[in-house]
Design a protein around this motif. Structure first.
Motif, PDB file in Angstrom:
ATOM      1  N   PHE A  57       0.897  -1.131  -0.099  1.00  0.00           N
ATOM      2  CA  PHE A  57      -0.113   0.003  -0.075  1.00  0.00           C
ATOM      3  C   PHE A  57       0.988   1.488  -0.009  1.00  0.00           C
ATOM      4  O   PHE A  57       0.647   2.309  -0.701  1.00  0.00           O
ATOM      5  N   LYS A 100      -9.929  -3.994   7.944  1.00  0.00           N
ATOM      6  CA  LYS A 100     -10.095  -4.099   6.776  1.00  0.00           C
ATOM      7  C   LYS A 100      -8.652  -3.752   5.921  1.00  0.00           C
ATOM      8  O   LYS A 100      -8.048  -2.888   6.386  1.00  0.00           O
ATOM      9  N   ASN A 101      -8.364  -4.520   4.903  1.00  0.00           N
ATOM     10  CA  ASN A 101      -7.361  -4.409   4.022  1.00  0.00           C
ATOM     11  C   ASN A 101      -5.952  -4.451   4.527  1.00  0.00           C
ATOM     12  O   ASN A 101      -5.025  -3.883   4.628  1.00  0.00           O
ATOM     13  N   GLU A 105      -7.196  -9.179   7.542  1.00  0.00           N
ATOM     14  CA  GLU A 105      -8.343  -9.841   6.494  1.00  0.00           C
ATOM     15  C   GLU A 105      -7.568 -10.897   5.542  1.00  0.00           C
ATOM     16  O   GLU A 105      -8.139 -11.591   5.349  1.00  0.00           O
ATOM     17  N   TYR A 106      -6.232 -10.566   5.399  1.00  0.00           N
ATOM     18  CA  TYR A 106      -5.573 -11.641   4.555  1.00  0.00           C
ATOM     19  C   TYR A 106      -5.562 -13.003   5.261  1.00  0.00           C
ATOM     20  O   TYR A 106      -6.032 -13.976   4.304  1.00  0.00           O
ATOM     21  N   LEU A 253      -3.685  -8.991  -2.873  1.00  0.00           N
ATOM     22  CA  LEU A 253      -3.877  -7.609  -3.230  1.00  0.00           C
ATOM     23  C   LEU A 253      -4.401  -7.213  -4.565  1.00  0.00           C
ATOM     24  O   LEU A 253      -5.259  -6.591  -4.725  1.00  0.00           O
ATOM     25  N   ARG A 256      -7.611  -8.287  -5.498  1.00  0.00           N
ATOM     26  CA  ARG A 256      -8.843  -7.424  -4.923  1.00  0.00           C
ATOM     27  C   ARG A 256      -8.734  -5.807  -5.466  1.00  0.00           C
ATOM     28  O   ARG A 256      -9.410  -5.101  -5.103  1.00  0.00           O
ATOM     29  N   LEU A 258      -6.381  -3.859  -5.244  1.00  0.00           N
ATOM     30  CA  LEU A 258      -5.829  -2.843  -4.231  1.00  0.00           C
ATOM     31  C   LEU A 258      -4.661  -2.272  -4.476  1.00  0.00           C
ATOM     32  O   LEU A 258      -4.418  -1.215  -3.850  1.00  0.00           O
TER      33      LEU A 258
END
Length: 275
Positions: A57, A100-101, A105-106, A253, A256, A258
């Protein structure tokens, strides 16, 4: 964060190992990944105990960080004391608390798939604050929650049951990261930090927990209820993550949508400090 990844750093501080290595280390506690990551990106930290997802991220957002080692975190899916579901499959359609994220969550998605469900089969309730997630689980407001240790231990002590965990799945997405700026300017200090970290690992391998549990409660933000119940992972000396773990996180990731691309091992890992 109030989890077992932090313990070697707390021990290194309290036993004076950082000072022995000639460095001064300031440890800053956080209760949510969002707050921790904001502090790193604002320039208030050189590094954090984090996870592979946070690295991706950061990079996709133009903030350059690098993984310098694995950590020894453990993440467990725990059902509340009144939940009768004997297996993951029985959680279909039920509320499961996560953040979340994040690594939470993973791991939760990986647990669902291993248990015969798809992640969409459960109702994900997003609760970023770890103590709040634990409290809601114990109060029966959610069927299950994915928690790091030692919060999972507390949940079990109060009647919860573990259905699966990152340990059982054999995945290790927890990592130590530093900003690229810190890696460039503080290589000597980071090497010294890891020497102190490894001394703390040796200490934890041989010292009875009763000799340091009070320090963890005071300095690590652990609830006093962990006393007599906490089970530590088998800590390993600082080492680089496995390429397979990095690849699987990046694929999750991107699947999704992301992150814009899959980052390679070489793009996110600098293992010079643990070789």
């Amino acid at each position: 964060m109030p989890d077992v990844d932090s313990i070697p750093f707390i021990i290194a501080q309290e036993k004076g190992y950082f000072k022995e290595e000639g460095i001064e280390v300031t440890i800053s506690p956080f209760k949510s990944a969002v707050d921790r990551d904001s502090a790193l990106q604002s320039g208030n930290l050189d590094g954090t105990i984090s996870d592979m997802l946070a690295v991706a991220f950061a990079k996709s957002g133009g903030f350059d960080v690098t993984i310098t080692s694995l950590t020894s975190g453990s993440y467990k899916l725990v059902v509340n004391q009144n939940e009768t579901a004997p297996t993951i499959e029985e959680l279909k359609g039920k509320d499961v608390a996560i953040s979340k994220n994040t690594i939470i969550e993973y791991v939760t998605d990986r647990i669902m798939i291993a248990g015969g469900l798809v992640p969409q089969d459960i109702n994900k309730i997003f609760i970023p604050q770890i103590p709040t997630r634990l409290e809601m689980l114990q109060n029966g407001k959610i069927s299950a929650a994915t928690l790091p240790e030692p919060m999972a231990t507390i949940a079990v002590k109060n009647g919860g049951r573990i259905l699966n965990s990152s340990d059982q799945l054999g995945i290790s997405p927890g990592v130590m990261i530093f900003t690229t700026k810190a890696v460039g300017e503080k290589e000597k200090e980071i090497r010294a930090m890891y020497r102190a970290y490894n001394k703390a690992i040796d200490y934890l391998a041989h010292e009875p927990m009763e000799n340091y549990i009070d320090v963890l409660i005071e300095k690590g933000g652990f609830p006093s209820s962990v006393k007599g119940a906490l089970v530590l992972p088998k800590y390993q000396k600082a080492a680089a993550p496995k390429g397979k773990d990095v690849e699987e996180c990046m694929k999750w990731l991107q699947d999704r949508q992301l992150i814009p691309k899959i980052y390679s091992f070489q793009e996110v890992v600098d293992d010079r400090f643990v070789r």
